[in-house]
Design a protein around this motif. Structure first.
Motif, PDB file in Angstrom:
ATOM      1  N   GLU A  41      -4.893   4.808   2.450  1.00 24.84           N
ATOM      2  CA  GLU A  41      -4.096   6.023   2.410  1.00 24.84           C
ATOM      3  C   GLU A  41      -2.661   5.681   2.031  1.00 24.84           C
ATOM      4  O   GLU A  41      -2.103   4.713   2.547  1.00 24.84           O
ATOM      5  N   PRO A  42      -2.042   6.453   1.129  1.00 21.19           N
ATOM      6  CA  PRO A  42      -0.662   6.179   0.724  1.00 21.19           C
ATOM      7  C   PRO A  42       0.274   6.158   1.939  1.00 21.19           C
ATOM      8  O   PRO A  42       0.233   7.046   2.789  1.00 21.19           O
ATOM      9  N   GLY A  43       1.086   5.110   2.028  1.00 22.56           N
ATOM     10  CA  GLY A  43       2.059   4.998   3.103  1.00 22.56           C
ATOM     11  C   GLY A  43       1.484   4.627   4.453  1.00 22.56           C
ATOM     12  O   GLY A  43       2.184   4.684   5.453  1.00 22.56           O
ATOM     13  N   ALA A  44       0.218   4.263   4.514  1.00 25.89           N
ATOM     14  CA  ALA A  44      -0.407   3.927   5.796  1.00 25.89           C
ATOM     15  C   ALA A  44      -1.230   2.652   5.651  1.00 25.89           C
ATOM     16  O   ALA A  44      -1.597   2.260   4.550  1.00 25.89           O
ATOM     17  N   GLU A  71      -0.815   5.905  11.885  1.00 22.23           N
ATOM     18  CA  GLU A  71      -0.419   5.422  10.566  1.00 22.23           C
ATOM     19  C   GLU A  71      -1.123   4.118  10.225  1.00 22.23           C
ATOM     20  O   GLU A  71      -1.146   3.716   9.075  1.00 22.23           O
ATOM     21  N   GLU A  72      -1.681   3.462  11.253  1.00 18.33           N
ATOM     22  CA  GLU A  72      -2.221   2.128  11.073  1.00 18.33           C
ATOM     23  C   GLU A  72      -3.514   1.970  11.871  1.00 18.33           C
ATOM     24  O   GLU A  72      -3.608   2.418  13.006  1.00 18.33           O
ATOM     25  N   ARG A  82      -3.210  -5.385   6.393  1.00 23.34           N
ATOM     26  CA  ARG A  82      -1.882  -5.948   6.662  1.00 23.34           C
ATOM     27  C   ARG A  82      -1.751  -7.368   6.119  1.00 23.34           C
ATOM     28  O   ARG A  82      -0.749  -7.710   5.511  1.00 23.34           O
ATOM     29  N   GLN A 122      -1.511  -5.548  -4.157  1.00 23.46           N
ATOM     30  CA  GLN A 122      -1.527  -4.438  -3.209  1.00 23.46           C
ATOM     31  C   GLN A 122      -2.961  -4.163  -2.758  1.00 23.46           C
ATOM     32  O   GLN A 122      -3.866  -4.114  -3.590  1.00 23.46           O
TER      33      GLN A 122
END
Length: 141
Positions: A41-44, A71-72, A82, A122
């Motif tokens: 998910e974008p930003g998470a 968020e994580e 991560r 990424q």
């Protein structure tokens, strides 16, 4: 199993079909109890399941509900995202950081592997495999 996935990559051009077929091969040829692929998910630092194969029985919906307000992902999937490297849980029952441990064990999942799917350094997705055995058997397939 890897040669089956490699031949799928060569002949299949539609992304979702390629991912679904990869999960099918992991279960049918690799002997895994379940396989799923999710997109980050974008930003998470969590993944939303996109395709799966095997003994799912609502497990992915439970993961989604458990992560809905986070968020994580605190479990192996989040750790793989991560660290940008494969994370293996050799014994789900003994793991302290496993999300939905009881639900995983009820479906016969004893070990798990989460492998980030990388594009230009990424993590854009994750491949998650569950085996019915504990120990290093998850990595020998």
């Amino acid at each position: 199993m890897l040669s089956g996935i490699n031949s799928t990559i060569v002949r299949v051009r539609e992304r979702r079909e390629l991912l679904r077929e990869s999960c099918r091969i992991a279960v049918q040829q690799g002997g895994f109890r379940m396989a799923w692929i999710g997109l980050v998910e974008p930003g998470a630092l969590k993944a939303t399941p996109l395709v799966s194969e095997g003994v799912e029985q609502g497990y992915l919906q439970q993961i989604g509900a458990a992560l809905a307000n986070r968020e994580e992902d605190p479990g192996p999937v989040g750790q793989a995202l991560r660290q940008k490297k494969m994370v293996v849980v050799n014994d789900i029952e003994a793991a302290s950081e496993h999300l939905l441990k009881r639900e995983a064990l009820a479906r016969g999942f004893r070990s798990q592997m989460a492998m980030p799917l990388m594009v230009e350094s990424q993590a854009v997705g994750v491949l998650v495999l569950y085996a019915a055995e504990t120990g290093s058997s998850i990595t020998r397939n």
